[in-house]
Design an enzyme around this catalytic site. Structure first.
Site, mmCIF file in Angstrom:
data_model
loop_
_atom_site.group_PDB
_atom_site.id
_atom_site.type_symbol
_atom_site.label_atom_id
_atom_site.label_comp_id
_atom_site.label_asym_id
_atom_site.label_seq_id
_atom_site.Cartn_x
_atom_site.Cartn_y
_atom_site.Cartn_z
ATOM 1 N N LYS A 210 34.139 44.109 35.053
ATOM 2 C CA LYS A 210 33.852 44.599 36.006
ATOM 3 C C LYS A 210 32.894 45.771 36.118
ATOM 4 O O LYS A 210 33.524 46.834 35.722
ATOM 5 C CB LYS A 210 34.927 44.641 36.999
ATOM 6 N N SER B 129 36.716 42.091 45.920
ATOM 7 C CA SER B 129 35.455 42.407 45.551
ATOM 8 C C SER B 129 35.171 42.150 44.235
ATOM 9 O O SER B 129 33.987 42.274 43.489
ATOM 10 C CB SER B 129 35.471 43.992 45.454
ATOM 11 N N SER C 123 41.580 42.358 45.803
ATOM 12 C CA SER C 123 40.150 42.114 45.285
ATOM 13 C C SER C 123 40.425 41.292 43.799
ATOM 14 O O SER C 123 39.267 40.903 43.353
ATOM 15 C CB SER C 123 39.412 43.402 44.972
#
Lengths: 504, 495
Positions: free
Chosen positions: B80, B161, B185
């Site tokens: 990420k 997210s 998330s």
């Protein structure tokens, strides 16, 4: 004078409409002596190349996190203990949010809600040579630890400012007093005393000229006995003298404002030492909303008993206790005791010297303290000032000093002679022991009596005058005798024998 | 030969170790999938095929020398783009950090590389991890590989997210990926894309080097095909880090070795407040199925109450923005990242211009909310109150855990929604995290595992919340569901 702590200051501003009293509170920022910053491992040396002491944390790079430095916390706790303050075993860090180019995180990590040190107090002496009563207790509200900011440099580029982050993240203690001071002298004495304590404890080097210690001076004025007036805060004042000047100037300015029908505005001001005046920096209306909240990157700081015990055990004898001991156990005068305890270096030297002299002579501390004090404070002090190397002269050793102090204390040589010999020793190539030996005073009463007899015979007229009541002539006979003995007679013995001879 | 990209973490690790295939072959296969899907899915902000190959070669070389390969030996993963990676652009999907290349490696990513993993690239996400649909990225939306079985080709949200992570794992662009979870998330995107993901106990994974959103909530965790893969990867990611003051100073358990789907003697709590009026029927049905599976695995089902649940979302949307407003103050154009310096601008003008240009609308919204709730005069009414609520929510869980070992609930109130469906309505977007946020506020370990498909053919996730430090209990309950749900659906390849 009332009891300690309730001494009333008599300092008053004489205004056009009468007398005004000044009320002072100080926030002193003291840089914690530590190899590393409060929340990063970066170094903290003064005067390093710009941006050479900056870690990723200090530069607030993305994802960086603060980790409290144990030594900084320890120093704050020790400082709190040295002012007899409450130590909070549970404290917490808060973020103070504002934007400025010298503040990389966009917030300063500080302690608003739960400081590490609570209520304490220090006692200041307002007149060192005065009576015991001229002391005053100044309350300390709290000490908290926080990060320092970086420094902007405006002189490096025609249109841009540069930022030096070396100081960014350095640990500061903010020591907040109660509004207990009532005169420039009290404010000055408070800062000086605080500096002395910090230096004893070793938690701050107290170098005000390097910015290691600086004060925000809160001043207001009122009619004696009335409630507090509106205060102003003059920021970053960096000497004891300037603190006193700020109080004096700011109080006068405020009295002028009020007497001219105006009102004092609560605001932040700056001191200009060149013009000796304070200037408005920003008013309360422009004040930031700092949006304080607990720093979520840090857990509350919890101190255990073992840590506190170590902090307490590592505290040195503090100034008040030391001064008291010098007066009582060592029999020194209050003035000498105050002088010897003023600076850490001075007391260290005194105690080292006293210790060496005690060991070498086998006498007690009490018998020798006054001699060592005289030697350090007057005889040797003057001498060292007159040579270029000063105290750093390589031959200014404990051994040499000890030999001279012992010789003088035993009456082998006079104090004056010791100073002469030391001067010669430092500036030429002589053997110290031989020189002391060569200048030995004689206590040989026979030789002295013979000299006295001759002098009295040669000066029969003066003897008659002395006996007729002109006692001042005694000094003349002493001088003559010493001269005849080439300065090596023990003055005490000379005195005794002369008294005896003249009494006949 | 098997399609290597169909393999998960355990299978790749074991296959490389046994010599069934090489780590380089694995990396090449995933690199190819990453490249082929980039235009359609936009899951990566930067692909780093050479990094994946470099790590793979190192693993193969170690194997040749008979050296241990590590927990993640030979496994390429997606990272990420919230984790700082040394020498590789790290943006948090923002314009303000576009082009920012750290000189340092986050603790978690370093641990993964040390365990033998390789990096396929930096994954797209909601900007600064603020969002539930991956529509707030400066680098464009991530498109879910899933489509509704309704004949339409509407682009769906991969969740957020960690939307790049979820899309990449479910589309077989990576066998696993890192995620971060502040208020769901990891779990919500895992649920949206039919994969597993676990947010460990707050403090298990170091936050050092992860771009901060809300410090008291942010936790890293793995996202992978199944529970075992999550256990393996979490072992590699977790561990005490002296550089993070909030890091847990506890040993990392052997979660993989401790896996067991037998829940005999365990109690599973069903929070009655989560069964809301008007609940999506398919979501309710999957929850009931989950209850039946866990009973079948030997667990006793108990009713529990989490009475302050309804206050969790409002409290979260005060605390997280408050911390974010302060955490994001460092992006000021002074030291790194974007600097917008209009002609004749002073310092304040530079701040305003830089932050106006550098932050997206959702980030600005949260900075404004956070600044407001911390302001003088509002602080007690909002921030202090929210912290009290947070304490009550943690207490709710504590009370519930006197009655049960884990809690079972849906991960999200709905399956994946279409891109654009909620982007104009922040409140409805925020509501998507209603089941995820309470565990975040309480710092508890929580995971999402796939439970089945809804009537539109979209995955639904079930959430297991555990006691502090009991990731094992969470993983085991997840495994019990996984074994019984037998979820094997995957998105049909259209890209």
């Amino acid at each position: 004078m009332g009891p300690i702590g309730t001494v009333m200051s008599t300092y008053r501003i004489q205004g056009a409409t009468g007398e005004w009293e000044v009320v002072i509170g100080l926030e002193v920022h003291a840089q914690v002596s530590s190899q590393a910053k409060l929340f990063s491992g970066a170094a903290t040396a003064f005067g390093a190349e710009p941006n050479s002491q900056v870690s990723l944390v200090d530069a607030a790079m993305p994802g960086m996190l603060p980790v409290p430095n144990r030594e900084c916390i320890r120093q704050a706790v020790r400082t709190g203990m040295a002012i007899n303050a409450q130590i909070n075993k549970w404290s917490r860090f808060d973020r103070k949010n504002y934007f400025y180019a010298d503040l990389p995180q966009g917030y300063q990590i500080s302690q608003l809600y739960h400081p590490i040190v609570g209520e304490g107090a220090i006692e200041v002496i307002l007149d060192e040579k005065g009576p015991e009563g001229s002391t005053k207790t100044i309350g300390i509200e709290r000490i908290h630890v926080e990060q320092d900011a970086g420094k902007l440099m405006h002189d490096q580029h025609p249109t841009m400012s540069y930022v030096d982050l070396n100081r960014s993240g350095v640990a500061l203690m903010e020591i907040v007093s109660r509004p207990d001071m009532r005169s420039p002298a009290e404010a000055g004495a408070y800062v000086a005393k605080l500096r002395q304590i910090l230096r004893y404890v070793g938690s701050c080097d107290g170098n005000m000229d390097q910015g290691s210690m600086r004060a925000d001076v809160n001043v207001s004025v009122r009619r004696p006995g009335e409630p507090f007036g509106t205060r102003t805060e003059t920021k970053n004042v960096n000497s004891v003298r300037f603190v006193m000047a700020v109080v004096e100037q700011e109080a006068k300015r405020q009295v002028g404002v009020i007497e001219d029908g105006g009102a004092v505005v609560q605001e932040t001001r700056l001191y200009d030492p060149d013009k000796n005046e304070t200037r408005s920096m920003r008013s309360k209306e422009d004040a930031h909303d700092y949006r304080y909240f607990p720093d979520p990157d840090l857990l509350p700081l919890e101190l255990d008993d073992a840590f506190l015990e170590e902090c307490r055990a590592s505290l040195p004898e503090l100034p008040d206790a030391k001064r008291h001991r010098y007066e009582t156990a060592l029999g020194l005068s209050p003035y000498d005791a105050a002088q010897l305890t003023l600076e850490v270096e001075t007391y260290l030297q005194f105690e080292e010297m006293l210790d060496a002299v005690v060991k070498a002579s086998g006498k007690g501390e009490h018998d020798l303290a006054k001699r060592v004090a005289n030697w350090l404070l007057s005889e040797r002090a003057g001498l060292l000032k007159s040579i270029p190397e000063g105290a750093a002269h390589p031959k200014n050793t404990v051994e040499a000093n000890t030999a001279l102090i012992i010789a003088a204390s035993e009456g082998t040589i006079s104090g004056g002679k010791a100073k002469e010999i030391f001067a010669a020793y430092l500036t030429s190539d002589i053997d110290l022991a031989a020189e002391i030996d060569a200048n030995k005073q004689t206590s040989d009463t026979g030789a002295i009596e013979a000299a006295i007899a001759k002098i009295l015979a040669d000066n029969a007229d003066k003897v008659a005058e002395f006996k007729g009541g002109k006692e001042a002539l005694f000094g003349f006979f002493v001088g003559q005798t010493m001269k005849a003995m080439q300065g090596k007679a023990n003055p005490q013995v000379v005195n005794e024998l002369l008294r005896k001879a003249l009494a006949n | 030969m098997t399609d290597l990209t169909e393999l998960g973490v355990a299978a790749i690790r074991d296959g490389v170790a046994k010599g069934d295939f090489t780590a380089v072959e694995v990396a090449e296969a995933f690199n190819a999938n990453v490249a082929a899907a980039q235009e359609a899915l936009n899951a990566f902000i930067v692909a780093t095929p050479e990094k994946a190959l470099e790590a793979a070669r190192a693993t193969d070389a170690k194997r040749a020398k008979g050296e241990p390969l590590g927990k993640m030996g030979g496994v390429p993963i997606g990272m990420k783009d919230l984790f700082a990676t040394k020498g590789v652009q790290t943006t948090a999907a923002s314009h303000i950090l576009e082009g920012f290349t750290p000189e340092y490696e986050s603790t978690v990513s370093q641990k993964l590389w040390d365990a033998g993993a390789g990096m396929l690239g930096k994954l797209n996400l909601d900007q600064f991890a603020m969002g539930s649909s991956n529509e707030t990225s400066y680098f464009g939306n991530v498109i879910s590989p899933w489509r509704r079985k309704d004949g339409g080709n509407a682009a769906l949200a991969p969740g957020g997210s960690s939307g790049g992570s979820s899309a990449a794992v479910s589309a077989r662009l990576a066998p696993a990926a890192t995620g971060t979870d502040t208020g769901g998330s990891i779990r919500q995107p895992a649920a949206f894309t039919g994969i597993s993901g676990i947010k460990p106990t707050y403090g298990r994974c170091s936050r050092w080097g992860i771009v901060a959103f809300a410090s008291s909530l942010d936790q890293a965790g793995p996202m992978a095909r199944d529970v075992r893969d999550c256990a393996i990867m979490l072992e590699a990611m977790a561990g005490f880090d002296p550089k993070d003051s909030t890091s847990l100073d506890m040993p990392v358990p052997a979660w993989e070795a401790g896996l067991s789907g037998d829940l005999t003697g365990k109690k599973v709590g069903i929070p009655r407040e989560y069964r809301m009026d008007g609940m999506d029927a398919d979501v309710a049905a999957s929850w009931d199925a989950g209850i039946a599976w866990l009973k079948d695995a030997g667990a006793e089902i108990v009713d529990v109450s989490l009475p302050h649940t309804k206050y969790a979302l409002p409290a979260y949307y005060i605390i997280a923005p408050a911390e974010a407003s302060s955490n994001l103050a460092r992006y000021d154009g002074v030291r790194y990242g974007l600097r917008d310096l209009p002609d004749g601008a002073g310092l304040q003008d530079m701040y305003a211009a830089t932050r106006a240009a550098g932050f997206g609308a959702e980030v600005k919204r949260r900075i404004l909310i956070g600044t407001y709730v911390l302001s003088a005069g509002f602080y007690d009414a909002y921030y202090t109150q929210a912290q009290k609520v947070r304490t009550l929510i943690a207490q709710d869980f504590k009370n519930a855990f006197t009655l049960c070992d884990v809690i079972l609930a849906p991960t999200a109130p709905t399956a994946a929604f279409g891109l654009g469906e909620k982007s104009d309505d922040p409140l409805s977007m925020y509501l998507n995290d209603v089941f995820a946020v309470p565990a975040s506020l309480a710092g508890l370990p929580a995971m999402s595992v796939p439970a089945g498909l809804n009537r539109e053919g979209l995955p639904l996730g079930l959430q297991i919340v555990g006691k502090p430090f009991d990731e094992q209990g969470v993983l085991n309950a997840g495994l019990a569901i996984e074994q019984r749900a037998a979820f094997s659906a995957k998105p049909e390849k259209w890209w």
